[in-house]
Design a protein around this motif. Structure first.
Motif, PDB file in Angstrom:
ATOM      1  N   LEU A 113      63.566  21.954   8.392  1.00  6.19           N
ATOM      2  CA  LEU A 113      62.484  21.164   7.793  1.00  6.19           C
ATOM      3  C   LEU A 113      62.325  19.797   8.439  1.00  6.19           C
ATOM      4  O   LEU A 113      61.414  19.053   8.074  1.00  6.19           O
ATOM      5  N   GLY A 114      63.198  19.436   9.369  1.00  9.69           N
ATOM      6  CA  GLY A 114      63.029  18.212  10.142  1.00  9.69           C
ATOM      7  C   GLY A 114      63.103  16.924   9.342  1.00  9.69           C
ATOM      8  O   GLY A 114      62.504  15.912   9.743  1.00  9.69           O
TER       9      GLY A 114
ATOM     10  N   GLU B  32      61.895  21.417  12.785  1.00 10.13           N
ATOM     11  CA  GLU B  32      60.910  22.384  12.300  1.00 10.13           C
ATOM     12  C   GLU B  32      60.650  23.480  13.327  1.00 10.13           C
ATOM     13  O   GLU B  32      60.282  24.606  12.977  1.00 10.13           O
TER      14      GLU B  32
ATOM     15  N   GLY C 164      59.601  26.889   4.464  1.00 10.79           N
ATOM     16  CA  GLY C 164      58.911  25.783   5.116  1.00 10.79           C
ATOM     17  C   GLY C 164      58.652  24.606   4.198  1.00 10.79           C
ATOM     18  O   GLY C 164      57.954  23.664   4.574  1.00 10.79           O
TER      19      GLY C 164
END
Length: 488
Positions: free
Chosen positions: A301-302, A295, A360
């Protein structure tokens, strides 16, 4: 309608063949969660470990047209069962491997079984009633997308919670189950042993050319696009392909009938298939990376590997849901229109992605994959229908396998092109260089452009309008008069 085609149980046949396609697609994505760990697991370098994926690609490219030709000669059901043997054997070899060479050999054997999907699609023409043929082809074609999408979370879940070897044991068991179901419940099609002998030299020539071409495409980034090895392989591919084409036109019973392949409807459909394969695969290279990048990059977006797979899974299911819609569109307007619509929807999916890359939220990327996969569902159901509507029934499997090969070549070129873009357009993240946000945007723009190009090529496919009241099966027979002559 052919009285030899079963009136009942066709849904079960389609389900079994689609199940086989799903298992084959799962096999292709099986090692994705293990890519980063393979060097450690197999005590080898990252470069050597990459051959675990490359071997499957090469073996599938070489064997798919061979399986198609043998299916036309000796029966598609028989070759379906034969194709499952290396798939099962390769899975067992991989499950027992502790070093890189046996693993590569096992993955190569698995690749030899990838003719299951085009053989299954071709078998439908022989065993499914005409009024159900269009929908059945669309569902069977969608199985590849479903398997590919489900394969990621399936593999990630097993790899995170059990031994990686379990992955291959599960695939071996699933492949054995597919073979058992085909043996007992799928009708036997009529073999065409009068079609002549098998073109061994043609198979070796095409295999050599494909290995040279796909090796150069898949490994060019590692070896250097201007290196002697890469350029030499490209040159060898061109020379061997020309010699192969000369040979195929010279003999009576070729591996691939280039005169049939050169028919405008077949030729243009195959050209569109290369572009669709490219556009389809570009998305699968971009979205998983965006989901998993940290992120802290501002656009990643991890997500974990398992979470990424779960976010990607609905796209594959959408292909299955949209395929009957595509079949109805093909029945009403013709598969050419469906292919054009599919390519435009793929392009739309890439267009939607541009404002959502840095949103995001994984929901935005989910929307992108669903739209893109809906387009793939339309396109993948239309292409076999266009091919089978232009070739004799005696060459159905060979022509479909060649079309599958064209899509695979498009996917391979896509991997090389998108890989170069993401490797060149990077940003520093600590000590690491990661693909930049602009790199992902350029990749998506390329996918959009290729999707539009696929729609343009598809719009040029010359097909004869089907007369009112004429079934798909009748249209296929009309466009392939050799079939009727052969039966007379």
């Amino acid at each position: 309608m052919d009285s030899s085609k079963p009136e009942t149980g066709s849904g079960r046949v389609v389900g079994i063949l689609a199940f086989g396609g799903i298992v084959a697609a799962i096999t292709q994505t099986l090692v994705v969660p293990l890519i980063g760990e393979l060097p450690t697991l197999l005590d080898t370098s990252a470069s050597n470990a990459s051959w675990v994926i490359t071997a499957t690609l090469l073996a599938a490219a070489v064997m798919t047209p061979v399986a198609g030709r043998l299916g036309d000669m000796y029966g598609k059901k028989r070759m379906l069962l034969a194709s499952l043997v290396p798939l099962i054997l390769g899975s067992v070899v991989c499950a027992l491997s502790s070093s890189v060479l046996p693993m590569i050999a096992g993955r190569g054997l698995q690749g030899m079984g990838m003719g299951v999907v085009p053989l299954g699609i071709s078998l439908l023409r022989d065993v499914v009633p005409a009024e159900k043929l269009g929908t059945s082809i669309a569902l069977m074609s969608a199985s590849m997308g479903v398997g590919g999408a489900l394969g990621l979370p399936f593999s990630a879940a097993i790899a995170q919670n059990a031994s990686w070897r379990v992955l291959f044991w599960v695939v071996a068991a699933l492949s054995l189950a597919v073979g058992t179901l085909i043996w007992f419940f799928v009708p036997t099609d009529r073999a065409n042993t009068a079609s002549g002998g098998f073109d061994l030299l043609g198979a070796l020539g095409l295999g050599t050319a494909l290995v040279c071409l796909l090796l150069a495409v898949s490994k060019g980034a590692d070896w250097g696009w201007g290196s002697g090895t890469t350029l030499g392989l490209f040159a060898a591919a061109v020379v061997v392909l020309l010699a192969w084409g000369w040979w195929e036109l010279r003999i009576t019973d070729p591996l691939v009938d280039l005169r049939v392949t050169a028919r405008p409807q077949v030729l243009t459909t195959n050209a569109a298939s290369i572009l669709v394969g490219f556009a389809m695969y570009a998305q699968s290279l971009v979205v998983p990376q965006l989901l998993q990048l940290p992120e802290a990059t501002g656009y990643g977006l991890g997500e974990s590997m398992l979470a990424m797979g779960l976010w990607m899974a609905p796209a594959g299911l959408m292909m299955m849901l949209i395929s009957p819609v595509g079949a109805k569109l093909s029945a009403a307007k013709g598969p050419k229109v469906t292919l054009v619509v599919g390519a435009l929807v793929i392009a739309l999916g890439y267009g939607v992605s541009l404002p959502l890359i840095s949103s995001g939220s994984p929901w935005g990327l989910l929307l992108v994959t669903i739209v893109g996969s809906s387009g793939v569902g339309f396109a993948y159901g239309a292409m076999p229908a266009l091919i089978m509507g232009a070739v004799p029934q005696s060459e159905t499997a060979s022509a479909n396998s060649f079309n599958t090969l064209m899509r695979s070549i498009g996917s391979s070129v896509s991997a090389a092109v998108i890989g170069v873009v993401l490797a060149q357009m990077t940003t520093k993240f600590g000590v690491y260089s990661l693909p930049s946000e602009n790199g992902f945007r350029v990749a998506m723009l390329i996918g959009c452009g290729v999707g539009l190009a696929a729609a343009a090529v598809a719009s040029l496919i010359p097909v004869r309008p089907v007369a009112e009241g004429q079934s798909d099966s009748d249209a296929m027979s009309d466009s392939a008069p050799e079939t009727s002559a052969a039966k007379a």
